[in-house]
Design an enzyme around this catalytic site. Structure first.
Site, PDB file in Angstrom:
ATOM      1  NE  ARG A  50     -32.566  -0.938  -4.018  1.00  0.00           N
ATOM      2  CZ  ARG A  50     -31.735  -1.402  -3.074  1.00  0.00           C
ATOM      3  NH1 ARG A  50     -32.212  -1.966  -2.017  1.00  0.00           N
ATOM      4  NH2 ARG A  50     -30.429  -1.259  -3.187  1.00  0.00           N
ATOM      5  CB  THR A  51     -32.583  -1.799 -10.930  1.00  0.00           C
ATOM      6  OG1 THR A  51     -32.608  -0.636 -10.115  1.00  0.00           O
ATOM      7  CG2 THR A  51     -33.132  -1.481 -12.301  1.00  0.00           C
ATOM      8  CE  LYS A  79     -13.134 -13.724 -22.624  1.00  0.00           C
ATOM      9  NZ  LYS A  79     -13.884 -14.623 -23.517  1.00  0.00           N
ATOM     10  NE  ARG A 100     -28.419   0.268 -12.485  1.00  0.00           N
ATOM     11  CZ  ARG A 100     -28.858   0.349 -11.227  1.00  0.00           C
ATOM     12  NH1 ARG A 100     -28.071   0.000 -10.237  1.00  0.00           N
ATOM     13  NH2 ARG A 100     -30.079   0.775 -10.973  1.00  0.00           N
ATOM     14  CG  HIS A 128     -32.783   4.527 -12.339  1.00  0.00           C
ATOM     15  ND1 HIS A 128     -33.365   3.423 -12.953  1.00  0.00           N
ATOM     16  CD2 HIS A 128     -32.283   4.060 -11.144  1.00  0.00           C
ATOM     17  CE1 HIS A 128     -33.226   2.369 -12.172  1.00  0.00           C
ATOM     18  NE2 HIS A 128     -32.575   2.732 -11.076  1.00  0.00           N
TER      19      HIS A 128
HETATM   20  N1   CP Z   1     -32.851   2.029  -6.809  1.00  0.00           N
HETATM   21  C1   CP Z   1     -31.879   1.333  -7.422  1.00  0.00           C
HETATM   22  O1   CP Z   1     -31.553   1.586  -8.599  1.00  0.00           O
HETATM   23  O2   CP Z   1     -31.305   0.368  -6.648  1.00  0.00           O
HETATM   24  P1   CP Z   1     -30.201  -0.658  -7.126  1.00  0.00           P
HETATM   25  O3   CP Z   1     -28.953   0.130  -7.434  1.00  0.00           O
HETATM   26  O4   CP Z   1     -30.039  -1.632  -6.019  1.00  0.00           O
HETATM   27  O5   CP Z   1     -30.714  -1.308  -8.394  1.00  0.00           O
END
Ligand code: CP
Length: 302
Positions: A50-51, A79, A100, A128
């Site tokens: 999603r993110t 590497k 991320r 988050h």
């Molecule tokens: N909600 C969320 O962070 O989903 P993903 O890990 O799929 O990005």
């Protein structure tokens, strides 16, 4: 000065409200060429559906271009290149970095290294913030307000970064009530409880929630974060600790909505999906509009 978004507390209450308003405008009109000529790096050192995809959709809908990777194994990190050097390089190529990373603090470090803004798309069990803004947008859309909301946070409150960010943001609004439902091993960390205590905000801790579910405006279910457990045996003990079933929702409030940042494993039974109180798939869609809002705010385009 560049506007990074690393922790949800990097934004003021006024900025939360601005993002809500922009998200609503983008929901009405998602395709706007505000990022024309701009390039955004999408650096995912940890898995995501999603993110990453909602960020990349948001960038495309805004007319920008995306570069990056979804798997650090395909980058020179495999590497042995340091995060410092990766960010130094990538920031030469782009106007914005979305990242991320599994390590807490990695996003803050990247922002210190990078001359272009950095948006934290999740750093370990820490924060988050873009998830929180889309959660708030979902609460506002469904409840009509961010004040006086009784939120049940259920599941892995220890490693679940989304509940940490959401708690901090909602504490800026009038009279929130937090009900934390977790087994002993996965309780909300003390630092967040102290944060609420210092602000004079009420919270309650429970091991079960069947008997009190009728009080909830929002039930925020979370996945037990297998990947963050140092010991797999500990994960096995708690992995099925809560499963929300449709039969449990009979005596709940009419305005109740069930949120989940997703992915789910088994903590929401599929028989809940057709209940009109289930909101998690629309919540994920709200991520596109909210991320369009965050990007344009970060880049001073709105
Ligand atoms: N909600 C969320 O962070 O989903 P993903 O890990 O799929 O990005």
């Amino acid at each position: 000065m560049k506007k990074d978004l690393i922790s949800i507390t990097d934004y003021s209450k006024e900025e939360y409200l601005k993002i809500m308003k922009l998200a609503s405008e983008f929901e009405e009109n998602p395709n706007q060429d505000l990022l024309k000529g701009k390039v955004v790096a999408s650096l995912f050192f940890e898995p995501s559906t999603r993110t990453r995809l909602s960020f990349e959709t948001a960038i495309n809908r805004l007319g920008g271009k995306v570069i990056g990777f979804a798997d650090p194994g395909s980058s020179s990190a495999s590497k042995g290149e340091t995060l410092h050097d990766t960010i130094k390089m990538v920031s030469n190529y782009v106007d914005l970095i979305v990242m991320r990373h599994p390590l807490e603090g990695a996003a803050r470090y990247a922002a210190e290294v990078s001359p272009v803004p950095v948006i934290n798309a999740g750093d370990g069990a820490n924060q988050h913030p873009t998830q929180t803004l889309l959660d708030m947008y979902s609460i506002l859309k469904t409840q009509g307000t961010l004040d006086n909301i009784n939120i049940f946070m259920v599941g892995d409150l220890k490693y679940g970064r989304t509940v940490h960010s959401l708690l901090m943001a909602m504490s800026e609004f009038e009279n929130p009530i937090f009900n934390f439902v977790a087994p002993y091993e996965l309780q909300m960390p003390n630092e967040y409880k102290i944060f609420l205590e210092e602000k004079g905000i009420k919270y309650f801790e429970h091991k079960e929630f069947n008997d009190i579910i009728s009080e909830a405006d929002i039930i925020y279910m979370t996945r037990v974060q297998k990947e963050r457990f140092p010991d797999p045996i500990e994960y096995e003990k708690v992995k099925n600790v809560y499963i929300l079933r449709n039969s449990m929702l009979e005596k709940t409030k009419a305005n109740l909505k069930i949120l989940h940042p997703l992915p789910r494993v088994n903590e929401i039974h599929s028989d809940v999906d057709s209940n009109k109180k289930a909101y998690y798939f629309t919540q994920a869609l709200n991520g596109v509009f909210t991320r369009e809002a965050i990007i344009t705010h970060t880049m001073n385009l709105k």
